[in-house]
Design a protein around this motif. Structure first.
Motif, PDB file in Angstrom:
ATOM      1  N   ARG A 218      -9.091  -9.436  -7.617  1.00 49.99           N
ATOM      2  CA  ARG A 218      -8.269  -9.717  -6.440  1.00 49.99           C
ATOM      3  C   ARG A 218      -6.989  -8.884  -6.471  1.00 49.99           C
ATOM      4  O   ARG A 218      -6.575  -8.309  -5.453  1.00 49.99           O
ATOM      5  N   SER A 219      -6.377  -8.794  -7.640  1.00 46.63           N
ATOM      6  CA  SER A 219      -5.158  -7.991  -7.775  1.00 46.63           C
ATOM      7  C   SER A 219      -5.424  -6.518  -7.472  1.00 46.63           C
ATOM      8  O   SER A 219      -4.613  -5.841  -6.816  1.00 46.63           O
ATOM      9  N   ASP A 220      -6.564  -5.999  -7.930  1.00 46.81           N
ATOM     10  CA  ASP A 220      -6.936  -4.608  -7.637  1.00 46.81           C
ATOM     11  C   ASP A 220      -7.045  -4.390  -6.131  1.00 46.81           C
ATOM     12  O   ASP A 220      -6.614  -3.358  -5.599  1.00 46.81           O
ATOM     13  N   LEU A 221      -7.640  -5.343  -5.435  1.00 44.94           N
ATOM     14  CA  LEU A 221      -7.839  -5.214  -3.994  1.00 44.94           C
ATOM     15  C   LEU A 221      -6.507  -5.257  -3.241  1.00 44.94           C
ATOM     16  O   LEU A 221      -6.299  -4.518  -2.271  1.00 44.94           O
ATOM     17  N   HIS A 222      -5.603  -6.120  -3.707  1.00 45.69           N
ATOM     18  CA  HIS A 222      -4.269  -6.133  -3.101  1.00 45.69           C
ATOM     19  C   HIS A 222      -3.552  -4.803  -3.363  1.00 45.69           C
ATOM     20  O   HIS A 222      -2.831  -4.294  -2.494  1.00 45.69           O
ATOM     21  N   GLY A 223      -3.773  -4.252  -4.553  1.00 43.88           N
ATOM     22  CA  GLY A 223      -3.202  -2.939  -4.849  1.00 43.88           C
ATOM     23  C   GLY A 223      -3.761  -1.869  -3.932  1.00 43.88           C
ATOM     24  O   GLY A 223      -3.032  -0.958  -3.496  1.00 43.88           O
ATOM     25  N   LEU A 224      -5.053  -1.958  -3.622  1.00 43.68           N
ATOM     26  CA  LEU A 224      -5.672  -1.016  -2.690  1.00 43.68           C
ATOM     27  C   LEU A 224      -5.032  -1.144  -1.313  1.00 43.68           C
ATOM     28  O   LEU A 224      -4.730  -0.124  -0.665  1.00 43.68           O
ATOM     29  N   ALA A 225      -4.809  -2.373  -0.857  1.00 42.99           N
ATOM     30  CA  ALA A 225      -4.175  -2.580   0.450  1.00 42.99           C
ATOM     31  C   ALA A 225      -2.775  -1.959   0.474  1.00 42.99           C
ATOM     32  O   ALA A 225      -2.407  -1.282   1.438  1.00 42.99           O
ATOM     33  N   LYS A 226      -2.015  -2.176  -0.588  1.00 43.08           N
ATOM     34  CA  LYS A 226      -0.664  -1.586  -0.671  1.00 43.08           C
ATOM     35  C   LYS A 226      -0.733  -0.065  -0.601  1.00 43.08           C
ATOM     36  O   LYS A 226       0.071   0.581   0.083  1.00 43.08           O
ATOM     37  N   LEU A 227      -1.679   0.520  -1.325  1.00 47.38           N
ATOM     38  CA  LEU A 227      -1.829   1.978  -1.350  1.00 47.38           C
ATOM     39  C   LEU A 227      -2.163   2.512   0.043  1.00 47.38           C
ATOM     40  O   LEU A 227      -1.592   3.523   0.481  1.00 47.38           O
ATOM     41  N   ILE A 228      -3.072   1.839   0.732  1.00 42.55           N
ATOM     42  CA  ILE A 228      -3.469   2.278   2.072  1.00 42.55           C
ATOM     43  C   ILE A 228      -2.281   2.195   3.034  1.00 42.55           C
ATOM     44  O   ILE A 228      -2.035   3.119   3.818  1.00 42.55           O
ATOM     45  N   VAL A 229      -1.539   1.090   2.960  1.00 44.78           N
ATOM     46  CA  VAL A 229      -0.377   0.944   3.835  1.00 44.78           C
ATOM     47  C   VAL A 229       0.653   2.032   3.546  1.00 44.78           C
ATOM     48  O   VAL A 229       1.203   2.656   4.465  1.00 44.78           O
ATOM     49  N   ARG A 230       0.914   2.278   2.269  1.00 45.98           N
ATOM     50  CA  ARG A 230       1.915   3.272   1.882  1.00 45.98           C
ATOM     51  C   ARG A 230       1.520   4.682   2.327  1.00 45.98           C
ATOM     52  O   ARG A 230       2.352   5.425   2.851  1.00 45.98           O
ATOM     53  N   THR A 231       0.271   5.034   2.134  1.00 43.24           N
ATOM     54  CA  THR A 231      -0.163   6.405   2.440  1.00 43.24           C
ATOM     55  C   THR A 231      -0.418   6.614   3.929  1.00 43.24           C
ATOM     56  O   THR A 231      -0.434   7.760   4.391  1.00 43.24           O
ATOM     57  N   SER A 232      -0.594   5.508   4.671  1.00 43.90           N
ATOM     58  CA  SER A 232      -0.852   5.654   6.115  1.00 43.90           C
ATOM     59  C   SER A 232       0.428   5.592   6.935  1.00 43.90           C
ATOM     60  O   SER A 232       0.422   5.912   8.117  1.00 43.90           O
ATOM     61  N   GLY A 233       1.506   5.121   6.299  1.00 45.28           N
ATOM     62  CA  GLY A 233       2.756   4.948   7.030  1.00 45.28           C
ATOM     63  C   GLY A 233       2.806   3.664   7.830  1.00 45.28           C
ATOM     64  O   GLY A 233       3.743   3.427   8.585  1.00 45.28           O
ATOM     65  N   ALA A 234       1.788   2.816   7.666  1.00 42.01           N
ATOM     66  CA  ALA A 234       1.797   1.531   8.368  1.00 42.01           C
ATOM     67  C   ALA A 234       2.864   0.626   7.770  1.00 42.01           C
ATOM     68  O   ALA A 234       3.181   0.710   6.583  1.00 42.01           O
ATOM     69  N   ASP A 235       3.425  -0.246   8.582  1.00 46.02           N
ATOM     70  CA  ASP A 235       4.508  -1.123   8.133  1.00 46.02           C
ATOM     71  C   ASP A 235       4.089  -2.570   8.322  1.00 46.02           C
ATOM     72  O   ASP A 235       3.927  -3.032   9.455  1.00 46.02           O
ATOM     73  N   PRO A 236       3.891  -3.326   7.206  1.00 47.02           N
ATOM     74  CA  PRO A 236       3.445  -4.703   7.342  1.00 47.02           C
ATOM     75  C   PRO A 236       4.546  -5.686   7.716  1.00 47.02           C
ATOM     76  O   PRO A 236       4.317  -6.857   7.878  1.00 47.02           O
ATOM     77  N   GLU A 237       5.788  -5.210   7.793  1.00 47.63           N
ATOM     78  CA  GLU A 237       6.900  -6.135   8.104  1.00 47.63           C
ATOM     79  C   GLU A 237       6.788  -6.653   9.526  1.00 47.63           C
ATOM     80  O   GLU A 237       6.478  -5.889  10.416  1.00 47.63           O
TER      81      GLU A 237
END
Length: 237
Positions: A218-237
């Motif tokens: 589960r932690s790995d998958l959350h890390g993947l989500a963070k990586l995708i958001v960071r590299t795509s420029g998407a903002d989860p705020e």
């Protein structure tokens, strides 16, 4: 100032990552459909060039419904299916993944194929994996869209939808050794690799005996989500 709840923030990151992946896939000219109708899934898989419906996702073997399983199809501008994948969750509180395999694989593969022999020396990690476990599989891409950078985001979409729906302890697949060694698994988000999956003494004709167990926590998958958001420029705020 209110501090955001960590669980809520994690959910926002996963939804932002799914949105970023969806946008990338749509930019590639594809539209997406999610469904839990596995009767329809069987029909569309049988109509593909591979025609291979995995037993794990066959309504002939399992009662698959929206609470425990889903599939995603990708369609081109003409409405033709060009990719499909599926996932399902098992709650293995009382047994390990390896013990689950001993029961389930025998039912799916050995009972209909008396010449097949299922072994007992499965992937080492599978003997310690318990809890809510997602199996991801039946991934198919039509030949003409391979090599266009769509396999990775499409697969990641299945991973993150599973994370959002079920928050599993583990998500795993069984991957051909060649694909694992080429790095496809690490690119899509698997983080742990065991050079043996299920152990076959004599595999049925349509089952590869060289599959690796590939998985993420589960932690790995959350890390993947963070990586995708960071590299795509998407903002989860």
């Amino acid at each position: 100032m209110m501090v955001p709840d960590q669980d809520e923030q994690a959910t926002l990151e996963v939804t932002a990552a799914i949105a970023a992946i969806t946008a990338k896939v749509e930019q590639g000219g594809l539209s997406l459909k999610e469904s839990a109708d596995f009767g329809q899934f069987e029909d569309i898989v049988r109509a593909t060039e591979d025609k291979y419906l995995m037993e794990d996702f066959s309504p002939r073997f399992f009662d698959l419904h929206g609470a425990t399983a889903f599939w995603v199809g990708a369609y081109n501008g003409h409405g033709n299916l060009v990719s499909v994948q599926a996932a399902k969750v098992e709650d293995l509180k009382d047994r390990s993944l390896a013990e689950h395999w001993q029961q389930q694989q025998r039912r799916m593969f050995v009972d209909p194929n008396p010449q097949a022999r299922f072994g007992t020396e499965h992937a080492y990690d599978a003997y310690f994996m318990r809890g809510r476990i997602v199996y991801h599989g039946n991934l198919w891409l039509r030949r003409d869209i391979r090599g266009q950078g769509l396999a990775e985001p499409l697969t990641q979409l299945g991973f993150l939808l599973s994370l959002l729906k079920w928050s599993p302890d583990y998500l795993y697949g069984l991957m051909a050794a060649r694909s694992a060694e080429k790095g496809f698994g690490i690119r899509v988000g698997y983080r742990r690799f065991v050079p043996r999956g299920t152990h076959w003494e004599r595999a049925p004709g349509h089952i590869r005996p060289d599959d690796w167990l590939v998985y993420a926590t589960r932690s790995d998958l959350h890390g993947l989500a963070k990586l995708i958001v960071r590299t795509s420029g998407a903002d989860p705020e």
